[in-house]
Design an enzyme around this catalytic site. Structure first.
Site, PDB file in Angstrom:
ATOM      1  N   LYS A   1       0.844  -1.205   0.000  1.00 62.47           N
ATOM      2  CA  LYS A   1       0.000   0.000   0.000  1.00 62.47           C
ATOM      3  C   LYS A   1       0.873   1.247   0.000  1.00 62.47           C
ATOM      4  O   LYS A   1       1.601   1.489   0.975  1.00 62.47           O
ATOM      5  CB  LYS A   1      -0.883  -0.019   1.253  1.00 62.47           C
TER       6      LYS A   1
ATOM      7  N   ARG B   1     -13.431   6.846  17.547  1.00 60.53           N
ATOM      8  CA  ARG B   1     -14.136   8.107  17.299  1.00 60.53           C
ATOM      9  C   ARG B   1     -15.643   7.915  17.343  1.00 60.53           C
ATOM     10  O   ARG B   1     -16.398   8.815  17.638  1.00 60.53           O
ATOM     11  CB  ARG B   1     -13.730   8.680  15.935  1.00 60.53           C
TER      12      ARG B   1
ATOM     13  N   SER C   1      -6.688  10.550   9.119  1.00 62.30           N
ATOM     14  CA  SER C   1      -5.592  10.833   8.174  1.00 62.30           C
ATOM     15  C   SER C   1      -6.140  10.936   6.752  1.00 62.30           C
ATOM     16  O   SER C   1      -5.742  11.826   5.981  1.00 62.30           O
ATOM     17  CB  SER C   1      -4.543   9.725   8.226  1.00 62.30           C
TER      18      SER C   1
HETATM   19  O1  PNS Z   1      -4.034   3.564  11.002  1.00 60.21           O
HETATM   20  P1  PNS Z   1      -4.661   2.307  10.496  1.00 60.21           P
HETATM   21  O2  PNS Z   1      -4.438   2.173   9.000  1.00 60.21           O
HETATM   22  O3  PNS Z   1      -6.107   2.169  10.888  1.00 60.21           O
HETATM   23  O4  PNS Z   1      -3.865   1.091  11.198  1.00 60.21           O
HETATM   24  C1  PNS Z   1      -4.239  -0.244  10.968  1.00 60.21           C
HETATM   25  C2  PNS Z   1      -3.151  -1.177  11.479  1.00 60.21           C
HETATM   26  C3  PNS Z   1      -1.836  -0.842  10.787  1.00 60.21           C
HETATM   27  C4  PNS Z   1      -2.990  -0.976  12.981  1.00 60.21           C
HETATM   28  C5  PNS Z   1      -3.591  -2.638  11.162  1.00 60.21           C
HETATM   29  O5  PNS Z   1      -3.832  -2.748   9.810  1.00 60.21           O
HETATM   30  C6  PNS Z   1      -2.553  -3.659  11.588  1.00 60.21           C
HETATM   31  O6  PNS Z   1      -2.506  -4.021  12.753  1.00 60.21           O
HETATM   32  N1  PNS Z   1      -1.699  -4.074  10.635  1.00 60.21           N
HETATM   33  C7  PNS Z   1      -0.610  -5.001  10.901  1.00 60.21           C
HETATM   34  C8  PNS Z   1      -0.875  -6.368  10.242  1.00 60.21           C
HETATM   35  C9  PNS Z   1      -1.775  -7.205  11.132  1.00 60.21           C
HETATM   36  O7  PNS Z   1      -1.450  -7.515  12.262  1.00 60.21           O
HETATM   37  N2  PNS Z   1      -2.938  -7.549  10.576  1.00 60.21           N
HETATM   38  C10 PNS Z   1      -3.925  -8.361  11.268  1.00 60.21           C
HETATM   39  C11 PNS Z   1      -4.765  -7.512  12.178  1.00 60.21           C
HETATM   40  S1  PNS Z   1      -5.856  -8.499  13.142  1.00 60.21           S
END
Ligand code: PNS
Length: 182
Positions: free
Chosen positions: A53, A107, A144
């Site tokens: 991404k 939020r 964001s």
């Molecule tokens: O700021 P965001 O994009 O809402 O953050 C989302 C994030 C990065 C915290 C989430 O996508 C994540 O934990 N990614 C790491 C990969 C992972 O562990 N995926 C399974 C989640 S159950």
């Protein structure tokens, strides 16, 4: 002999992770990080990068923007650190840094619908707990993605993001030119 008395192990610091894309950091993020620092001994702000991404800011720039904003907000506080992680599960990041919990802001109900399955999955994977903090209602509309969209079309996002992020968003728009900027 340690301060903990004979035969007693030193207490481990209670450490949490505030994870996210932080593309870019907003005042909503800073509110949650600051409140997490009031609840835990140490906070690791983990910028999780999904290599598939593309973001607006590259991860090192995101990290610098978070670090600078935290310094402005709370001075040099060694209890709050910022690190970048790529292509890793959040549970593995938490294991690596020795964090017992994740702290996230909510939020509204939309966030809960998005966050709850992830919190349950993380607990299923390793027992990692998630602590949800009620987002500040004055920042309910701040994300964001919305900040980037509004700034890209020339809208004013002052007060929603740290001043340096505001300046970077303006510079991005200026660099792209008026046609593309809308
Ligand atoms: O700021 P965001 O994009 O809402 O953050 C989302 C994030 C990065 C915290 C989430 O996508 C994540 O934990 N990614 C790491 C990969 C992972 O562990 N995926 C399974 C989640 S159950």
């Amino acid at each position: 002999m340690s301060d903990n008395g004979p035969g007693r192990a030193a207490a481990q610091p209670r450490r949490c992770v505030c994870p996210g894309s932080y593309d870019p950091v907003t005042n909503g993020h800073l509110d949650i990080i600051g409140r997490a620092a009031g609840l835990f001994d140490e906070v690791v702000v983990a910028i999780l990068h999904n290599p598939a991404k593309a973001g607006l800011f590259d991860v090192e720039e995101r990290a610098a923007l978070v670090r600078n904003a935290l310094r402005d907000q709370r001075g040099d506080d060694p209890r709050v650190t910022v690190s970048v992680w790529s292509g890793m599960l959040l549970v593995d990041v938490c294991r690596e840094v020795g964090a017992s919990a994740v702290v996230k802001g909510l939020r509204g109900t939309g966030d809960l619908g998005y966050e709850l399955p992830m919190a349950r999955m993380n607990r299923h994977l390793t027992g990692l707990e998630t602590v949800f903090l009620a987002g500040d209602p004055t920042l309910e509309h701040v994300s964001s993605s919305l900040v980037k969209e509004v700034a890209a079309y020339g809208g004013d996002v002052k007060g929603l993001v740290p001043p340096e992020v505001h300046d970077r968003l303006l510079a991005r728009r200026a660099a792209r030119g008026p046609e593309e900027g809308g």
